[in-house]
Scaffold this motif. Sequence first.
Motif, PDB file in Angstrom:
ATOM      1  N   ALA A 270       0.880  -1.137  -0.073  1.00  0.00           N
ATOM      2  CA  ALA A 270      -0.144  -0.057  -0.164  1.00  0.00           C
ATOM      3  C   ALA A 270       0.951   1.237   0.041  1.00  0.00           C
ATOM      4  N   GLN A 271       2.216   1.312  -0.038  1.00  0.00           N
ATOM      5  CA  GLN A 271       3.059   2.140  -0.054  1.00  0.00           C
ATOM      6  C   GLN A 271       2.931   3.135   1.195  1.00  0.00           C
ATOM      7  N   LYS A 272       2.607   2.583   2.399  1.00  0.00           N
ATOM      8  CA  LYS A 272       2.488   3.097   3.633  1.00  0.00           C
ATOM      9  C   LYS A 272       3.621   2.985   4.423  1.00  0.00           C
ATOM     10  N   ALA A 273       3.647   3.649   5.788  1.00  0.00           N
ATOM     11  CA  ALA A 273       4.971   3.463   6.672  1.00  0.00           C
ATOM     12  C   ALA A 273       4.737   1.914   7.121  1.00  0.00           C
ATOM     13  N   ALA A 274       5.651   1.578   7.640  1.00  0.00           N
ATOM     14  CA  ALA A 274       5.952   0.341   8.419  1.00  0.00           C
ATOM     15  C   ALA A 274       4.718   0.329   9.627  1.00  0.00           C
ATOM     16  N   PRO A 275       4.292  -0.905   9.946  1.00  0.00           N
ATOM     17  CA  PRO A 275       3.036  -0.986  10.976  1.00  0.00           C
ATOM     18  C   PRO A 275       4.011  -1.035  12.440  1.00  0.00           C
ATOM     19  N   ILE A 276       2.873  -0.882  13.494  1.00  0.00           N
ATOM     20  CA  ILE A 276       3.375  -0.849  14.821  1.00  0.00           C
ATOM     21  C   ILE A 276       2.860  -2.229  15.401  1.00  0.00           C
ATOM     22  N   ASP A 277       3.818  -2.780  15.854  1.00  0.00           N
ATOM     23  CA  ASP A 277       3.473  -4.175  16.714  1.00  0.00           C
ATOM     24  C   ASP A 277       2.860  -4.019  17.933  1.00  0.00           C
ATOM     25  N   GLY A 278       2.119  -4.977  18.257  1.00  0.00           N
ATOM     26  CA  GLY A 278       1.061  -5.112  19.298  1.00  0.00           C
ATOM     27  C   GLY A 278       1.893  -5.208  20.973  1.00  0.00           C
ATOM     28  N   VAL A 279       1.255  -5.321  21.944  1.00  0.00           N
ATOM     29  CA  VAL A 279       1.937  -5.031  23.078  1.00  0.00           C
ATOM     30  C   VAL A 279       2.454  -6.272  23.765  1.00  0.00           C
ATOM     31  N   THR A 280       3.288  -6.023  24.646  1.00  0.00           N
ATOM     32  CA  THR A 280       4.123  -7.198  25.473  1.00  0.00           C
ATOM     33  C   THR A 280       3.406  -7.027  27.041  1.00  0.00           C
ATOM     34  N   VAL A 281       2.850  -7.987  27.510  1.00  0.00           N
ATOM     35  CA  VAL A 281       2.177  -8.108  28.867  1.00  0.00           C
ATOM     36  C   VAL A 281       3.084  -7.867  29.970  1.00  0.00           C
ATOM     37  N   ALA A 282       4.480  -8.273  29.819  1.00  0.00           N
ATOM     38  CA  ALA A 282       5.157  -7.994  30.841  1.00  0.00           C
ATOM     39  C   ALA A 282       5.518  -6.617  30.867  1.00  0.00           C
ATOM     40  N   ILE A 283       5.653  -6.296  32.355  1.00  0.00           N
ATOM     41  CA  ILE A 283       5.871  -4.739  32.362  1.00  0.00           C
ATOM     42  C   ILE A 283       7.395  -4.313  32.889  1.00  0.00           C
TER      43      ILE A 283
ATOM     44  N   PHE B  41       8.836  -4.089  11.376  1.00  0.00           N
ATOM     45  CA  PHE B  41       7.693  -3.268  12.169  1.00  0.00           C
ATOM     46  C   PHE B  41       8.486  -1.886  12.546  1.00  0.00           C
ATOM     47  N   ALA B  42       7.863  -0.888  12.569  1.00  0.00           N
ATOM     48  CA  ALA B  42       8.532   0.653  12.859  1.00  0.00           C
ATOM     49  C   ALA B  42       8.677   0.741  14.449  1.00  0.00           C
ATOM     50  N   GLY B  43       7.582   0.160  15.102  1.00  0.00           N
ATOM     51  CA  GLY B  43       7.763   0.496  16.716  1.00  0.00           C
ATOM     52  C   GLY B  43       6.617  -0.481  17.123  1.00  0.00           C
ATOM     53  N   LYS B  44       6.140  -0.242  18.424  1.00  0.00           N
ATOM     54  CA  LYS B  44       5.530  -1.165  19.374  1.00  0.00           C
ATOM     55  C   LYS B  44       4.400  -0.247  20.162  1.00  0.00           C
ATOM     56  N   LEU B  45       3.224  -0.830  20.345  1.00  0.00           N
ATOM     57  CA  LEU B  45       2.266  -0.383  21.272  1.00  0.00           C
ATOM     58  C   LEU B  45       2.766  -0.737  22.654  1.00  0.00           C
ATOM     59  N   VAL B  46       2.832   0.202  23.610  1.00  0.00           N
ATOM     60  CA  VAL B  46       3.000  -0.005  25.188  1.00  0.00           C
ATOM     61  C   VAL B  46       2.154   0.274  25.918  1.00  0.00           C
ATOM     62  N   ILE B  47       2.076  -0.490  27.115  1.00  0.00           N
ATOM     63  CA  ILE B  47       0.909  -0.419  28.105  1.00  0.00           C
ATOM     64  C   ILE B  47       1.585   0.099  29.369  1.00  0.00           C
ATOM     65  N   HIS B  48       2.763   0.561  29.583  1.00  0.00           N
ATOM     66  CA  HIS B  48       3.079   1.182  30.571  1.00  0.00           C
ATOM     67  C   HIS B  48       4.381   1.872  30.489  1.00  0.00           C
ATOM     68  N   PRO B  49       4.881   2.838  31.282  1.00  0.00           N
ATOM     69  CA  PRO B  49       5.811   3.924  30.931  1.00  0.00           C
ATOM     70  C   PRO B  49       7.244   3.051  31.276  1.00  0.00           C
ATOM     71  N   LYS B  50       7.094   1.981  32.187  1.00  0.00           N
ATOM     72  CA  LYS B  50       8.433   1.270  32.462  1.00  0.00           C
ATOM     73  C   LYS B  50       8.828   0.483  31.065  1.00  0.00           C
ATOM     74  N   GLN B  51       7.803   0.330  30.088  1.00  0.00           N
ATOM     75  CA  GLN B  51       8.517  -0.609  29.038  1.00  0.00           C
ATOM     76  C   GLN B  51       9.041   0.374  27.884  1.00  0.00           C
ATOM     77  N   LEU B  52       8.898   1.577  27.887  1.00  0.00           N
ATOM     78  CA  LEU B  52       9.329   2.638  27.018  1.00  0.00           C
ATOM     79  C   LEU B  52      10.755   2.381  26.664  1.00  0.00           C
ATOM     80  N   ALA B  53      11.573   2.502  27.674  1.00  0.00           N
ATOM     81  CA  ALA B  53      13.216   2.149  27.513  1.00  0.00           C
ATOM     82  C   ALA B  53      13.504   1.008  26.640  1.00  0.00           C
ATOM     83  N   ALA B  54      13.017  -0.140  27.034  1.00  0.00           N
ATOM     84  CA  ALA B  54      13.225  -1.268  26.286  1.00  0.00           C
ATOM     85  C   ALA B  54      12.726  -1.510  24.775  1.00  0.00           C
ATOM     86  N   VAL B  55      11.692  -0.727  24.645  1.00  0.00           N
ATOM     87  CA  VAL B  55      11.159  -0.709  23.371  1.00  0.00           C
ATOM     88  C   VAL B  55      12.100   0.215  22.469  1.00  0.00           C
TER      89      VAL B  55
END
Length: 268
Positions: free
Chosen positions: A167-180, A198-212
């Motif tokens: 579709a000539q769009k940007a790469a998708p964003i991956d789903g979450v990891t449940v481990a925090i 993938f271009a990135g990842k959905l995140v459910i907690h600020p503690k996950q940001l650094a690892a991603v």
Amino acid sequence: MALTTMLFVPADRPERFEKAAASTADAIVLDLEDAVSPENKEIARANIVKAILDKRTFVRVNPVQTDLFHDDLVALARAGCLNIMLPKAETTWELESVAAALGEDITVIPLIETAVGLDNARELAAHRTVPFLAFGSLDFALDMGCEHTQDALRFARQTLVFASRLAQKAAPIDGVTVAIDDYDHIKADAIEARHLGFAGKLVIHPKQLAAVADAFRPSDAEVAWATQVVEAVAANGTQAAKINGQMIDKPVISRAERILLRSSPNRG
């Protein structure tokens, strides 16, 4: 729109909005769907109407198939919201419904969470309102009756990357990891997503940001290699060079340039 991390925040917890906005997340997703209980939906909508919604703030509405969807759109129209995440996205008709309610300037991120959505991924990605797709891996595994593991979901992830490219769009964003709190686990999941395209990842907690962020940031070794390639080509004055006995041609040069672009703090 270069996004590596998209951080979910329950829309019925307004005290978390400012903290999330001050985090290192590339985008914030105020959630009206799974993170909000039925009795708090109206409160959550009111919070969004009162919130300051900048260009890095998205709102995840309830699925089109629910009775909650219309009320979400009414609230978002009042809020002047221009960035939507649409769960259980399956057809372009759903995207048209959002555009009709909120205007042609709307940006919609279809969240692919069902087999039907995956089957229609290319059409969804190609829609004029869509900059990229996102993968709702937990709900997708539930819909398929499979385990939420890398092996079980690899085909779906590769399909989303393929559909986005067609579709000539940007790469998708991956789903979450449940481990925090498990940095290594979160980073390993994000590295798998990066390797698949993938271009990135959905995140459910600020503690996950650094690892991603660490997973999607090129390593020192990659940056050193890419720098060597680009400098060798510049010195050679052509689109080909020889480094350590290996011929470096245009595809390799393009990869090196992409690595250096990703390593830049101002990539977005």
